[in-house]
Design a protein around this motif. Sequence first.
Motif, mmCIF file in Angstrom:
data_model
loop_
_atom_site.group_PDB
_atom_site.id
_atom_site.type_symbol
_atom_site.label_atom_id
_atom_site.label_comp_id
_atom_site.label_asym_id
_atom_site.label_seq_id
_atom_site.Cartn_x
_atom_site.Cartn_y
_atom_site.Cartn_z
ATOM 1 N N LYS A 256 23.009 9.558 14.412
ATOM 2 C CA LYS A 256 22.695 10.814 13.723
ATOM 3 C C LYS A 256 23.095 10.663 12.262
ATOM 4 C CE LYS A 256 24.358 15.624 13.256
ATOM 5 N NZ LYS A 256 25.109 16.734 13.863
ATOM 6 N N ASP B 150 25.229 18.951 6.441
ATOM 7 C CA ASP B 150 24.851 19.968 7.415
ATOM 8 C C ASP B 150 25.405 21.333 6.998
ATOM 9 O OD1 ASP B 150 24.156 21.457 9.608
ATOM 10 O OD2 ASP B 150 25.592 20.512 10.991
ATOM 11 N N ASP C 249 28.515 14.304 8.234
ATOM 12 C CA ASP C 249 27.722 14.518 9.446
ATOM 13 C C ASP C 249 26.730 13.372 9.704
ATOM 14 O OD1 ASP C 249 27.348 16.071 11.698
ATOM 15 O OD2 ASP C 249 25.829 17.372 10.794
ATOM 16 N N THR D 166 27.958 12.926 15.307
ATOM 17 C CA THR D 166 28.929 14.005 15.075
ATOM 18 C C THR D 166 28.238 15.282 15.555
ATOM 19 O OG1 THR D 166 28.032 14.085 12.837
ATOM 20 C CG2 THR D 166 30.126 12.944 13.125
#
Length: 493
Positions: free
Chosen positions: A260, A265, A283, A370
């Motif tokens: 990811k 974010d 993130d 995360t």
Amino acid sequence: MAKLPVISISKNALTNSGTLAVLVASDLKIPAIAASLDKNGQLKRAIKVAKFEGKIASCVDVMVPEGGLDRILLIGCGEPSKATETDWLKVGGKIFSAAGKAAKVTIVTEAASDKNKISTEAIALVAAGAKLSAYQFDDYKTKSDNGKPVTMKIALGADEPTATKRNWQRMSGVTDGVLLARQLVNEPANVLGPVEFARKAQGLKSLGVKVQVLGDAEMKKLGMHALLGVAVGSEKPARMAIMQWDGGKKGEKPLAFIGKGVVFDTGGISIKPAGNMEDMKGDMGGAAAVTGLMHALASRKAKANVVGIIGLVENMPDGKAQRPGDIVTSMSKQTIEIINTDAEGRLVLADALWYCQKRFKPKFMINLATLTGAILVALGKTHAGIFSNNDELADNLFKAGQTTGERVWRLPLDPDYDKLIDSKNADMKNTGGRYAGSIAAGQFLQRFVNDVPWVHIDVAGTAMGSPQNEFNRSWGSGYGVRLLDRLVSDFYE
Ligand code: BES
Ligand code: MN
Ligand code: ZN
């Protein structure tokens, strides 16, 4: 980047200048090579006065001893045969910090007795620990409060220099992979957006990694609207980087790692509260670990075929941003109702996982993300949470975690939890409600892996802000690189 020490390894490292670090086991015997320096019993007295017991990474600092040395550091290494990988990294880290601003450090690793012999792997880990502890994210500090930084030269003495050098060559590649991951996590999102991150991945080409980067148009063509739906609220276009290391047999199915990579974010329209939102620059910790891992595997020329895929987006609120209630069609053709735009990581991974299995037919897929605050509630910062459809793979990962100290703990997946994400309006929804948040996220991802053996590692608690220790002074921890490098080397090479 912080000045990292330069490491060298040779047979006899005794010296009479600079700092000398001597590894001392819990029997408190001083290795012969260093004992020769202790003509008037100064070291023995220092051990007594300090009540030194030789515990892992404990230290007695003997300043300006007799002879030409600046200082002698006695560094505890417990019972060497029982010391763990983490213990040796701590020993190396302690030597680096205790040596202060020394320019020249010599480490004596020759043991005082056969029983307490220090293995060639352990010596390489000491070197790695020193380098890892030296890393600090200080690129943006224009005023140094430490005076002029020096590059420390660390010379390690070893009974078996050839084997030790071989181990260090391997460990040094892994160490650089960890440092790369840390740096990516620490970089702010105004510097490291999806485009810049993809460029960092391209940098692995110099190590022999094949790298391909997909842009918006290509991802649109592939139907990756789950991933793209997250990116539409941002000025920064999305990217997907695909890294391939072909070190194994030709035609052998690759091992796949998927990360990811949300460079920031905000939560999107379901915007996050302001408190600690700056942490969301991290993130992309999953993508950073995958990139660091590819660096590690390529630099140590791992005998395995490996692909690393990272989905890179920024999650922002905007006039163009997606809304709660929107329905998107993923590359798999499964539709997703967006309930909360802050549950964006799973949307990115849904398309990355699907793409990975369709294109590469991998032996297994392991994704790192995360993904949920709830994993911090469940496990805190010492273990990452793992979710899997395959006991063998999950067990292997658990073992690699125990070996490296980058620990994991398995949580369940179950059809009963799967119901949490059934939707009235689409094939599924992207959040499941108040309870079992990390598991609901795992169930969501599972809908995109088919029968491929798979593990999801939720690294929200471990990729950043983890407790500092002797070999980590960085906010971005680089978690996952050593874990997965070990998984590959112990089970799949
Ligand atoms: N990136 C966060 C998860 C996170 C939280 C990582 C804290 C690191 C530290 C993720 O995208 C997120 O916002 N998850 C939501 C999911 C919820 C909306 C179902 C969460 O955990 O609150
Ligand atoms: Mn989020
Ligand atoms: Zn997120």
